[in-house]
Scaffold this motif. Sequence first.
Motif, PDB file in Angstrom:
ATOM      1  N   PRO A 126       0.814  -1.225   0.000  1.00 44.63           N
ATOM      2  CA  PRO A 126       0.000   0.000   0.000  1.00 44.63           C
ATOM      3  C   PRO A 126       0.844   1.270   0.000  1.00 44.63           C
ATOM      4  O   PRO A 126       0.418   2.297  -0.527  1.00 44.63           O
ATOM      5  N   VAL A 127       2.042   1.207   0.593  1.00 44.48           N
ATOM      6  CA  VAL A 127       2.935   2.366   0.565  1.00 44.48           C
ATOM      7  C   VAL A 127       3.400   2.624  -0.874  1.00 44.48           C
ATOM      8  O   VAL A 127       3.541   3.773  -1.298  1.00 44.48           O
ATOM      9  N   GLY A 128       3.630   1.542  -1.622  1.00 48.43           N
ATOM     10  CA  GLY A 128       4.002   1.690  -3.027  1.00 48.43           C
ATOM     11  C   GLY A 128       2.912   2.364  -3.828  1.00 48.43           C
ATOM     12  O   GLY A 128       3.182   3.207  -4.685  1.00 48.43           O
ATOM     13  N   LEU A 129       1.655   2.011  -3.556  1.00 49.54           N
ATOM     14  CA  LEU A 129       0.524   2.647  -4.238  1.00 49.54           C
ATOM     15  C   LEU A 129       0.448   4.122  -3.891  1.00 49.54           C
ATOM     16  O   LEU A 129       0.243   4.974  -4.772  1.00 49.54           O
ATOM     17  N   LEU A 130       0.625   4.458  -2.618  1.00 49.19           N
ATOM     18  CA  LEU A 130       0.609   5.857  -2.190  1.00 49.19           C
ATOM     19  C   LEU A 130       1.740   6.635  -2.854  1.00 49.19           C
ATOM     20  O   LEU A 130       1.538   7.748  -3.362  1.00 49.19           O
ATOM     21  N   SER A 131       2.933   6.050  -2.856  1.00 50.00           N
ATOM     22  CA  SER A 131       4.088   6.713  -3.452  1.00 50.00           C
ATOM     23  C   SER A 131       3.878   6.954  -4.943  1.00 50.00           C
ATOM     24  O   SER A 131       4.187   8.033  -5.462  1.00 50.00           O
ATOM     25  N   GLU A 132       3.328   5.964  -5.620  1.00 50.90           N
ATOM     26  CA  GLU A 132       3.062   6.091  -7.054  1.00 50.90           C
ATOM     27  C   GLU A 132       2.011   7.161  -7.331  1.00 50.90           C
ATOM     28  O   GLU A 132       2.138   7.950  -8.280  1.00 50.90           O
ATOM     29  N   SER A 133       0.979   7.213  -6.502  1.00 52.25           N
ATOM     30  CA  SER A 133      -0.083   8.208  -6.683  1.00 52.25           C
ATOM     31  C   SER A 133       0.451   9.621  -6.470  1.00 52.25           C
ATOM     32  O   SER A 133       0.091  10.553  -7.213  1.00 52.25           O
ATOM     33  N   LEU A 134       1.310   9.797  -5.469  1.00 52.08           N
ATOM     34  CA  LEU A 134       1.912  11.109  -5.223  1.00 52.08           C
ATOM     35  C   LEU A 134       2.792  11.526  -6.389  1.00 52.08           C
ATOM     36  O   LEU A 134       2.808  12.699  -6.794  1.00 52.08           O
ATOM     37  N   HIS A 135       3.522  10.573  -6.947  1.00 59.48           N
ATOM     38  CA  HIS A 135       4.387  10.869  -8.092  1.00 59.48           C
ATOM     39  C   HIS A 135       3.559  11.293  -9.306  1.00 59.48           C
ATOM     40  O   HIS A 135       3.899  12.255 -10.007  1.00 59.48           O
ATOM     41  N   ASN A 136       2.444  10.572  -9.575  1.00 58.55           N
ATOM     42  CA  ASN A 136       1.580  10.939 -10.696  1.00 58.55           C
ATOM     43  C   ASN A 136       0.987  12.332 -10.500  1.00 58.55           C
ATOM     44  O   ASN A 136       0.836  13.103 -11.454  1.00 58.55           O
ATOM     45  N   LEU A 137       0.657  12.666  -9.238  1.00 53.96           N
ATOM     46  CA  LEU A 137       0.171  14.013  -8.932  1.00 53.96           C
ATOM     47  C   LEU A 137       1.239  15.050  -9.249  1.00 53.96           C
ATOM     48  O   LEU A 137       0.953  16.099  -9.845  1.00 53.96           O
ATOM     49  N   GLY A 138       2.471  14.757  -8.869  1.00 50.32           N
ATOM     50  CA  GLY A 138       3.561  15.684  -9.141  1.00 50.32           C
ATOM     51  C   GLY A 138       3.782  15.901 -10.626  1.00 50.32           C
ATOM     52  O   GLY A 138       4.039  17.032 -11.069  1.00 50.32           O
ATOM     53  N   GLN A 139       3.668  14.819 -11.417  1.00 50.57           N
ATOM     54  CA  GLN A 139       3.841  14.966 -12.867  1.00 50.57           C
ATOM     55  C   GLN A 139       2.760  15.857 -13.471  1.00 50.57           C
ATOM     56  O   GLN A 139       3.022  16.642 -14.386  1.00 50.57           O
ATOM     57  N   LYS A 140       1.537  15.719 -12.951  1.00 50.39           N
ATOM     58  CA  LYS A 140       0.451  16.553 -13.466  1.00 50.39           C
ATOM     59  C   LYS A 140       0.630  18.010 -13.052  1.00 50.39           C
ATOM     60  O   LYS A 140       0.244  18.928 -13.788  1.00 50.39           O
ATOM     61  N   LEU A 141       1.232  18.236 -11.883  1.00 54.10           N
ATOM     62  CA  LEU A 141       1.423  19.602 -11.404  1.00 54.10           C
ATOM     63  C   LEU A 141       2.516  20.335 -12.167  1.00 54.10           C
ATOM     64  O   LEU A 141       2.358  21.511 -12.523  1.00 54.10           O
ATOM     65  N   ILE A 142       3.627  19.644 -12.434  1.00 50.77           N
ATOM     66  CA  ILE A 142       4.767  20.314 -13.069  1.00 50.77           C
ATOM     67  C   ILE A 142       4.964  19.908 -14.525  1.00 50.77           C
ATOM     68  O   ILE A 142       5.791  20.500 -15.227  1.00 50.77           O
ATOM     69  N   GLY A 143       4.201  18.913 -14.992  1.00 49.37           N
ATOM     70  CA  GLY A 143       4.242  18.546 -16.398  1.00 49.37           C
ATOM     71  C   GLY A 143       5.414  17.688 -16.825  1.00 49.37           C
ATOM     72  O   GLY A 143       5.562  17.373 -18.001  1.00 49.37           O
TER      73      GLY A 143
END
Length: 357
Positions: A126-143
Amino acid sequence: MPDIKFDIGIAKRLSRKLLQRPLTGVSGAGNRFRFAVQLGFLLLCLWIGLEFHLFVKYLESGGTIGSSFRPPGVEGFLPISSLMAAYLFVLTGEIHPAHPAGLFILLAIVLVSMIFSKSFCSWICPVGLLSESLHNLGQKLIGRRLRLPRIIDSILRSLKYLLLAFFVYSIFFLMDNVSLKAFLDSPYNLVADIKMYYFFAHISRLTLYVLFGLILLSIFIPNFWCRYLCPYGALLGTLSLLAPAKIRRDQSLCIDCGLCAQACPSMIKVDKRRTVISDECTSCLSCTDACPVEGALLYGTAGKKSYLSAPLLAVAIVGIFVAVTGLAMILGHWHNRITIEEYFRHMQNIESYDHPR
């Protein structure tokens, strides 16, 4: 009607255009199946957490509220105790009765990793899922995806191996079966799951700052905790080097578009390797999803007929996990041997229990 032939030049030009667009997460079949498995295990963890919360409330209230059922699955969050129990089993053949489910959960995770690389991290954790979701959020924020300089990345990656080395040395070199059993029998270990619950239920300000910092770093730096600090990941990454199933690239079909390397969350240069042998590969299949040429990038063993599709990989990973934990239930080593009366007695002194030295 003229023949339509596959033009490598056209494919390369098309892939270059695709590369000019920011890749904010691959959404192919592999990742859809993987997300379904991740979500299933996340919901299972949340259910276990709720059951354990009710169990702690039952103990705190003297049996007036909550539930007397203690979910054995909570022991999956006690990796150090489980590692000690595993070493005790190797030395003596004894399955310690305090946290037996943790031992079998650890065995399931290790077995999965030794067959399908570090797939636990991207399919179950579940930590891997959280980490991946945060990373995808970051990509959407900074492109785009931020990458640390190689030298800094290498230094930081060594941290999780230093943590792993500390635990391995402390357990396998400094402890014998007598000291192992003394720790596992200690009141601290018997209620380690409750101590862990109180750590997060009564979280300190410093811990909150650390968690907030890790979340912030994970948004802008891919998988910060998993890549740089998780000793569990270091252990599984080391074991995964022995795994027969790996990402394999067919050079005769590859068009050198580089989309696989761009999609890899672990920043592995998949497009430069015939077989991906890396302690950072989590078998997430993001690279195979991104590949535009069928058959150029596949996951499996060396045999042409031994490649695994995402649905088969999902079934295999879940099947191994369920089989090993199911074996523990059949053998009677799933629930611990601590009675509810013993738990009540420990609760009266739990604040005085400290880590044995």
